[in-house]
Design an enzyme around this catalytic site. Structure first.
Site, PDB file in Angstrom:
ATOM      1  N   CYS A  44       0.842  -1.192   0.000  1.00 34.53           N
ATOM      2  CA  CYS A  44       0.000   0.000   0.000  1.00 34.53           C
ATOM      3  C   CYS A  44       0.874   1.238   0.000  1.00 34.53           C
ATOM      4  O   CYS A  44       2.031   1.192   0.423  1.00 34.53           O
ATOM      5  CB  CYS A  44      -0.867   0.031   1.246  1.00 34.53           C
ATOM      6  N   TYR A 183      -5.677 -13.177  -4.584  1.00 39.51           N
ATOM      7  CA  TYR A 183      -5.251 -12.758  -3.250  1.00 39.51           C
ATOM      8  C   TYR A 183      -6.034 -13.524  -2.193  1.00 39.51           C
ATOM      9  O   TYR A 183      -7.263 -13.457  -2.149  1.00 39.51           O
ATOM     10  CB  TYR A 183      -5.519 -11.259  -3.154  1.00 39.51           C
ATOM     11  N   HIS A 186      -3.707 -11.969   4.440  1.00 37.18           N
ATOM     12  CA  HIS A 186      -3.981 -10.809   5.305  1.00 37.18           C
ATOM     13  C   HIS A 186      -5.407 -10.743   5.847  1.00 37.18           C
ATOM     14  O   HIS A 186      -5.823  -9.690   6.340  1.00 37.18           O
ATOM     15  CB  HIS A 186      -3.681  -9.489   4.558  1.00 37.18           C
ATOM     16  N   ASP A 278       2.409  -9.727   9.463  1.00 36.23           N
ATOM     17  CA  ASP A 278       3.223  -9.816   8.244  1.00 36.23           C
ATOM     18  C   ASP A 278       4.307  -8.733   8.280  1.00 36.23           C
ATOM     19  O   ASP A 278       5.493  -9.024   8.263  1.00 36.23           O
ATOM     20  CB  ASP A 278       2.301  -9.648   7.027  1.00 36.23           C
TER      21      ASP A 278
END
Ligand code: ADP
Ligand code: SF4
Length: 698
Positions: A44, A183, A186, A278
């Protein structure tokens, strides 16, 4: 001034160390080939779809810096998976294609592959902008506390979701993407939510058994391969562990999932969920900490495996490859701190790598809905809007000499970047060592890696013959004027207040006076330590108080942490520190007292007041560490301002005060201030807004 600090001149080696050759082997990923093993995994950046030019320029730096693969951040595929207020990439329809095409063109210009991380975040989206109803495997609350729920997806919804994903993959290919991600990491995408028992309570063929919970992920992988797999590689980003017990993805189950899907994706990108597990701050996890969670994957698939671990050492990277843990070295933060990391390894310039310090200020950009910034790399996020390049800087404008006073992060970065411009620079530091607050803070528990802010700059400064460093040199205004530099920049830092003034108090706290047992973070860093029962008062809200509490607890004090806020260290949510801080405090037995202010301190009794009901209570304590606010050490600057009439005789043309001496902030602010000073010295002043902006006009 004292004797000049020793300086070594090292010739620039341009030969790569053969030990690192393995890092530069190409890797075939389905129908495409990565030119080396350096993989900038998705991250991000707070710019996303709203600032596509800024985003593309930032990604271009990674490609120019030698990364073989440069990925986007999360990319929303549909308005029902809208991530507002977070600003990520977007491919809702064809009109979103040009923004991502900008990035692809720039990445391709440097021979790198562009990767796209497609996602629909289901109950972990917000839909605050689109106002669509959230969707999820089963009825459930939203992850981030929005006061609306997600509804259970029907079979029709599942078909629609697959169609949206497929269409987004095709749009990604049209934008020029080489790798399309599915994906499932997360805790942030439907493909993962269907795997999780706590989110998937369905009784149809998409719920229940593992085979059923994996069904949607398998279908989406197959859809994506079918849609674009002839020309694009299809990657799977997969979380192997959530550290949540049976409600989450656990390693044992992850092993089965990897075995079930082993050869389906062209590449496995594996990590630990959620984001706070993470991108763990260096305070709580070392380089390569994910290895025990992901090392099984390579044994289960023949496809290339990429993983992360805040890798900054090429030796660690080689070890990961040689020991069969990874095929490609995934980096987000290390690529932010140094977009040219691969190039530097390739050119035999390993000691020029600007290593990430693991402070997660980069994360705070995304979290606060603002463009990314980085403590180590002040050009991050400024590539387009200010035209700043991480490796290049304009040459000096004149033969003027510059005196930098203060060798903390602001002064060091100013001196380094001015030296890079070719200026004749003198750096004077009062102490016997460089680094200022960085050197001092790096001695606190868990912050050792922060010394890299100093070490990289000192290393670079030593290579520049035009920078002279003077240690043990406390400069007075007269010293500065006598020195005779045309430009002087004051970076003399700040100190912590002792009187209790802060966010909650517009005045000093009763009893916080000289002679009382009141300590500041400066005292602790200077080795002046309290004993016995200590209350650490946090009216600052970030890391300083928690670390002070930890340091004192580790030295045997009985410690209570006290804050007028409703939660411990609220700003640490933005750097993913929060949960780790809470866990550590719990483990160390540090009591957290929230929503309480201090109204007075007398003898060894602290009087606390509940900020909501104003009930008072007494707390016995031998000492208080007050972490409230700081004051600039700007006496030298103020004195020089007062003596402006003496400047012409001293040849002084300009005087500036930067960093904590101007206004105390983060280390990132100080580094940025030093860099900005160096960039702007003798350059024409910006007219109006000093950076480019995006304008959306239809
Ligand atoms: P910043 O974060 O803005 O760089 P720091 O506090 O880390 O600020 O660093 C300021 C540095 O300036 C400290 O190392 C301090 O010792 C040094 N310093 C302060 N006053 C003087 C002075 N008068 N002459 C030389 N160095 C000084
Ligand atoms: Fe690393 Fe900190 Fe920069 Fe993030 S902000 S890349 S954690 S140095």
């Amino acid at each position: 001034m004292a004797a000049q600090a020793g300086r070594r001149h090292r010739g620039l080696s341009t030969m790569r160390d053969p030990r690192y050759d393995i890092l530069f082997e190409p890797v075939k990923i389905g129908p495409v080939t990565a030119k080396n093993r350096f993989f900038q995994v998705p991250h991000c950046n707070g710019m996303g779809h709203a600032m596509p030019l800024a985003h593309a320029a930032m990604r271009e730096m990674k490609a120019e810096g030698g990364w073989a693969v440069v990925s986007t951040e999360e990319c929303e595929i549909h308005p029902s998976g809208d991530l507002t207020p977070y600003v990520e990439a977007r491919l809702w329809d064809d009109r979103d294609i040009p923004a991502l095409a900008l990035m692809c063109d720039k990445v391709h210009a440097h021979g790198a592959l562009a990767a796209l991380e497609l996602t629909h975040n289901g109950p972990t989206a917000s839909n605050l902008y689109s106002r669509e109803v959230l969707i999820a495997p089963s009825h459930q609350p939203t992850k981030y506390g929005y006061p609306h729920q997600a509804r259970a997806m029907t079979k029709h919804d599942i078909r629609e979701y697959r169609r949206w994903h497929r269409e987004a993959a095709i749009r990604g290919r049209r934008a020029g993407m080489d790798i399309i991600y599915v994906y499932a990491a997360h805790d942030l995408s439907l493909a993962m939510h269907f795997l999780q028992r706590r989110r998937n309570q369905r009784s149809d063929e998409y719920g229940g058994s593992l085979e059923n919970r994996v069904r949607l992920l398998r279908e989406v992988l197959e859809d994506t391969k079918d849609a674009v797999g002839d020309t694009c590689a299809v990657a799977l980003r997969f979380a192997t562990e959530e550290l949540l017990g049976p409600g989450g993805v656990e390693r044992a189950e992850a092993r089965e999932i990897v075995a079930m899907l082993a050869e389906l994706p062209d590449l496995w990108d594996v990590n630990v969920a959620a984001w706070y597990n993470d991108s763990v701050p260096s305070r709580f996890a070392a380089e390569g900490a994910q290895e025990p969670f992901i090392d099984f994957v390579k044994q289960t698939t023949s496809k290339p495996v990429v993983g992360v671990g805040r890798f900054t050492s090429p030796d660690t990277m080689v070890s990961q490859l040689k020991r069969g843990v990874l095929d490609m070295i995934g980096c987000a933060r290390p690529s932010i701190a140094d977009p040219f990391l691969p190039r530097k390894v390739e050119q035999g310039r390993v000691d020029d790598i600007r290593e990430c310090i693991g402070c997660n200020i980069c994360v705070s950009g995304d979290m606060t809905i603002s463009p990314i910034r980085c403590t180590q790399n002040p050009t991050m996020g400024e590539e387009w809007r200010k035209g700043w390049h991480p490796e290049r800087i304009a040459p000096k404008r004149s033969a003027a000499r510059v005196l930098v006073v203060g060798g903390g992060p602001a002064g060091l970065e100013a001196a380094r970047a001015l030296g890079q411009r070719g200026y004749e620079v003198s750096l004077a530091e009062a102490r016997k060592e460089l680094g200022g607050r960085v050197t001092r803070e790096a001695r606190l528990p868990g912050l050792a890696e922060w010394a890299r802010v100093r070490d990289w700059r000192v290393g670079q400064i030593r290579k520049l013959a035009n920078i002279a460093v003077y240690l043990d040199s406390v400069l007075t205004a007269q010293d500065v004027l006598d020195f005779g530099a045309e430009h002087v920049v004051i970076a003399t830092g700040c100190h912590w207040r002792r009187d209790g003034y802060g966010r909650s108090h517009g005045a000093a706290i009763d009893g916080f006076v000289d002679g009382a047992r009141i300590y500041t973070p400066d005292d602790l860093m200077d080795g002046h330590l309290p004993e016995g029962r200590v209350v650490v008062f946090d009216d600052d809200g970030f890391y300083h108080a928690g670390i002070a509490a930890e340091a004192l607890r580790l030295r045997g004090c009985e410690v209570a942490y006290l804050t007028p806020e409703d939660s411990v260290a609220p700003w640490s949510q933005h750097t993913l520190d929060y949960r780790h801080i809470r866990k550590r405090m719990a483990k160390l037995g540090i009591e957290a007292i929230v929503s309480h202010d201090i109204v007075g301190y007398a003898g060894s009794t602290l009087v606390l007041e509940n900020v909501w009901d104003h009930q008072r209570r007494a707390l016995a304590c031998d000492a208080v560490v007050t972490v409230t606010a700081r004051l600039p050490d700007d006496a030298l600057y103020q004195e020089l301002l007062r003596r402006e009439s003496d400047w012409p005789a001293a040849a002084l043309q300009s005087l500036r005060c930067i960093g904590d001496a101007e206004a105390p902030g983060l280390i990132a602010h100080a580094v940025y201030a030093g860099h900005r000073y160096a960039r702007e010295l003798e350059e024409p002043a910006a007219v109006g807004v000093p950076f480019k902006r995006h304008f959306h006009i239809e």
